[in-house]
Design an enzyme around this catalytic site. Structure first.
Site, PDB file in Angstrom:
ATOM      1  CG  ASP A 195      -1.983   0.861   1.498  1.00 57.09           C
ATOM      2  OD1 ASP A 195      -1.628   2.414   0.739  1.00 57.09           O
ATOM      3  OD2 ASP A 195      -2.858   0.676   2.085  1.00 57.09           O
ATOM      4  CG  ASN A 240      -0.825   3.886 -12.707  1.00 58.30           C
ATOM      5  OD1 ASN A 240      -0.998   4.563 -14.052  1.00 58.30           O
ATOM      6  ND2 ASN A 240      -0.782   2.664 -12.347  1.00 58.30           N
ATOM      7  CE1 TYR A 259      -7.416  10.917 -10.224  1.00 56.49           C
ATOM      8  CE2 TYR A 259      -8.094  12.846 -12.244  1.00 56.49           C
ATOM      9  CZ  TYR A 259      -7.194  11.473 -10.990  1.00 56.49           C
ATOM     10  OH  TYR A 259      -6.802  10.564 -12.436  1.00 56.49           O
ATOM     11  CE  LYS A 299      -3.903  11.652 -10.984  1.00 60.62           C
ATOM     12  NZ  LYS A 299      -2.773  10.638 -11.051  1.00 60.62           N
ATOM     13  CB  VAL A 342      -8.426   5.410 -19.430  1.00 64.26           C
ATOM     14  CG1 VAL A 342      -7.159   3.875 -20.076  1.00 64.26           C
ATOM     15  CG2 VAL A 342      -7.526   6.908 -20.445  1.00 64.26           C
TER      16      VAL A 342
HETATM   17  N1  LIG Z   1      -8.770   5.843 -15.953  1.00 67.69           N
HETATM   18  C1  LIG Z   1      -8.858   7.499 -16.234  1.00 67.69           C
HETATM   19  O1  LIG Z   1     -10.088   7.494 -17.000  1.00 67.69           O
HETATM   20  C2  LIG Z   1      -7.860   7.774 -15.860  1.00 67.69           C
HETATM   21  C3  LIG Z   1      -7.446   9.433 -16.328  1.00 67.69           C
HETATM   22  C4  LIG Z   1      -6.525   9.931 -16.161  1.00 67.69           C
HETATM   23  C5  LIG Z   1      -5.287   9.449 -15.444  1.00 67.69           C
HETATM   24  N2  LIG Z   1      -5.938   8.338 -14.955  1.00 67.69           N
HETATM   25  C6  LIG Z   1      -4.287   7.374 -13.818  1.00 67.69           C
HETATM   26  O2  LIG Z   1      -4.333   6.804 -14.554  1.00 67.69           O
HETATM   27  C7  LIG Z   1      -3.773   6.300 -12.916  1.00 67.69           C
HETATM   28  C8  LIG Z   1      -4.261   4.147 -12.771  1.00 67.69           C
HETATM   29  O3  LIG Z   1      -4.893   4.769 -12.351  1.00 67.69           O
HETATM   30  P1  LIG Z   1      -6.672   3.742 -13.494  1.00 67.69           P
HETATM   31  O4  LIG Z   1      -7.269   4.437 -14.122  1.00 67.69           O
HETATM   32  O5  LIG Z   1      -5.569   2.860 -13.866  1.00 67.69           O
HETATM   33  O6  LIG Z   1      -7.697   3.155 -12.371  1.00 67.69           O
HETATM   34  P2  LIG Z   1      -7.927   1.196 -11.899  1.00 67.69           P
HETATM   35  O7  LIG Z   1      -8.166   0.778 -13.071  1.00 67.69           O
HETATM   36  O8  LIG Z   1      -8.507   1.717 -10.002  1.00 67.69           O
HETATM   37  O9  LIG Z   1      -6.036   0.957 -11.101  1.00 67.69           O
HETATM   38  C9  LIG Z   1      -5.492   1.934  -9.784  1.00 67.69           C
HETATM   39  C10 LIG Z   1      -4.142   0.964  -9.073  1.00 67.69           C
HETATM   40  O10 LIG Z   1      -3.910   1.716  -8.367  1.00 67.69           O
HETATM   41  C11 LIG Z   1      -2.954   1.745  -7.251  1.00 67.69           C
HETATM   42  N3  LIG Z   1      -3.470   2.044  -6.278  1.00 67.69           N
HETATM   43  C12 LIG Z   1      -4.664   2.798  -5.720  1.00 67.69           C
HETATM   44  N4  LIG Z   1      -4.565   2.827  -4.172  1.00 67.69           N
HETATM   45  C13 LIG Z   1      -2.938   2.229  -4.547  1.00 67.69           C
HETATM   46  C14 LIG Z   1      -2.482   1.913  -3.297  1.00 67.69           C
HETATM   47  N5  LIG Z   1      -2.693   3.010  -1.346  1.00 67.69           N
HETATM   48  N6  LIG Z   1      -1.244   1.681  -2.409  1.00 67.69           N
HETATM   49  C15 LIG Z   1      -1.050   0.884  -3.787  1.00 67.69           C
HETATM   50  N7  LIG Z   1      -1.724   0.634  -5.399  1.00 67.69           N
HETATM   51  C16 LIG Z   1      -2.470   1.285  -5.439  1.00 67.69           C
HETATM   52  C17 LIG Z   1      -4.387  -0.068  -7.349  1.00 67.69           C
HETATM   53  O11 LIG Z   1      -3.953  -1.153  -7.175  1.00 67.69           O
HETATM   54  P3  LIG Z   1      -5.237  -2.905  -6.347  1.00 67.69           P
HETATM   55  O12 LIG Z   1      -6.118  -2.476  -7.679  1.00 67.69           O
HETATM   56  O13 LIG Z   1      -3.846  -3.828  -6.796  1.00 67.69           O
HETATM   57  O14 LIG Z   1      -5.433  -1.939  -5.311  1.00 67.69           O
HETATM   58  C18 LIG Z   1      -4.266  -0.142  -8.948  1.00 67.69           C
HETATM   59  O15 LIG Z   1      -3.558  -0.929  -9.685  1.00 67.69           O
HETATM   60  C19 LIG Z   1      -4.350   6.723 -11.920  1.00 67.69           C
HETATM   61  O16 LIG Z   1      -2.848   7.602 -11.243  1.00 67.69           O
HETATM   62  C20 LIG Z   1      -5.399   8.145 -12.500  1.00 67.69           C
HETATM   63  O17 LIG Z   1      -5.100   9.106 -11.430  1.00 67.69           O
HETATM   64  C21 LIG Z   1      -6.400   7.875 -15.290  1.00 67.69           C
END
Ligand SMILES: NC(=O)c1ccc[n+]([C@@H]2O[C@H](COP(=O)([O-])OP(=O)(O)OC[C@H]3O[C@@H](n4cnc5c(N)ncnc54)[C@H](OP(=O)(O)O)[C@@H]3O)[C@@H](O)[C@H]2O)c1
Length: 253
Positions: free
Chosen positions: A63, A90, A154, A158, A187
């Site tokens: 974590d 990430n 959020y 960022k 995404v």
């Molecule tokens: N999806 C979008 O629309 C979008 C757009 C712009 C930017 N982003 C950014 O992209 C990045 C990845 O997000 P995603 O969209 O791929 O979301 P996601 O599918 O929910 O993945 C989030 C990842 O972060 C990990 N995580 C969250 N809290 C954590 C913690 N306390 N310790 C360790 N790991 C943690 C999760 O691990 P576990 O599942 O194992 O807990 C998971 O692997 C983020 O920084 C997000 O802000 C996303």
């Protein structure tokens, strides 16, 4: 592009963009350290990665809001590989709500993952990155600059991350360490599911988002992964301090 003999660490590799990035780097022959909380998901992604080129990733269940876990991430990575070349910050969480509809606990929780953990993990890896003349790619968002009323904490996290990218890029440039971010628009991952949106709500959100996006498409996780790999590669050797939007034109609308 080839990451043979390069050690790439990805936080949040158990899902979404991080998982897509892990799979992308595995096809480029990288040695991977994959960090996430959900061990089963992490192991599943690691297996995919291993199938690409037969290189078994190191998986670290941690974590990132836990300081001792961050120290363990560094120790396990260095003990296992002896170095790190690419740090990909990430892992992230989102929370909805503006000033009237969210509270300071929400702010603390979002900042803890999206900014505090990035600060501390990067700090702990800095000397190793200086030694390898490595690089850092942070996963930010177009919400760092696009103004909305939907997710204040959020957006703040960022915006702080973009400034972190630029300040640290300037600080580490004399050491030959490059620092950049990718800034995607929406995404389709587990990010919004994890805050309770149903599949129907997500479908509606997705349709609405696409219709209001200039290129009339969603950004896919593997497109973000390709941009991350480009920024981490020698092809980007003159690029540092850049926050690269990947948003199908969304910031223009
Ligand atoms: N999806 C979008 O629309 C979008 C757009 C712009 C930017 N982003 C950014 O992209 C990045 C990845 O997000 P995603 O969209 O791929 O979301 P996601 O599918 O929910 O993945 C989030 C990842 O972060 C990990 N995580 C969250 N809290 C954590 C913690 N306390 N310790 C360790 N790991 C943690 C999760 O691990 P576990 O599942 O194992 O807990 C998971 O692997 C983020 O920084 C997000 O802000 C996303």
């Amino acid at each position: 592009m080839d990451f043979n003999d390069k050690v790439v660490l990805i936080t949040g590799a158990s899902s979404g963009i991080g998982a897509a990035t892990a799979i992308h780097f595995s096809k480029l022959s990288a040695s991977l350290a994959l960090v996430g909380r959900k061990e089963n998901n992490l192991k599943r992604i690691a297996l995919y990665c291993e199938k690409a080129k037969g290189i078994k990733p190191l998986t670290i269940v941690a974590d990132v809001t836990d300081d001792s876990a961050l120290e363990r991430i560094v120790t396990e990575t260095i003990n296992n590989f002896g170095k790190i070349d690419v740090l990909i910050n990430n892992a992230g969480v989102i929370a909805m709500g503006g000033l009237k509809t969210s509270d300071v606990d929400t702010y603390d929780k979002v900042m803890a993952v999206n900014m505090r953990a990035v600060f501390q993990l990067t700090k702990l890896f800095t000397q190793h990155l200086v030694e390898s003349k490595g690089c850092i790619v942070n996963v930010s968002s177009i919400l760092s600059t696009k103004v909305t009323t939907q997710s204040l904490a959020y957006s703040l996290s960022k915006a702080a991350l973009d400034q972190f990218t630029k300040c640290v890029a300037l600080e580490l440039a004399p050491d030959g360490v490059r620092v950049n971010s990718v800034n995607p628009s929406y995404v389709k991952t587990n990010l919004l599911k994890d805050i309770g949106l149903t599949d129907d709500q997500l479908d509606l959100y997705t349709q609405n988002f696409v219709s209001k996006t200039p290129l009339k498409k969603l950004v896919e996780g593997d497109e973000v992964a390709s941009l991350i790999a480009f920024l981490a590669s020698d092809k980007a050797k003159s690029i540092t301090g850049t926050c690269a939007a990947i948003d199908a034109g969304k910031s223009l609308s």
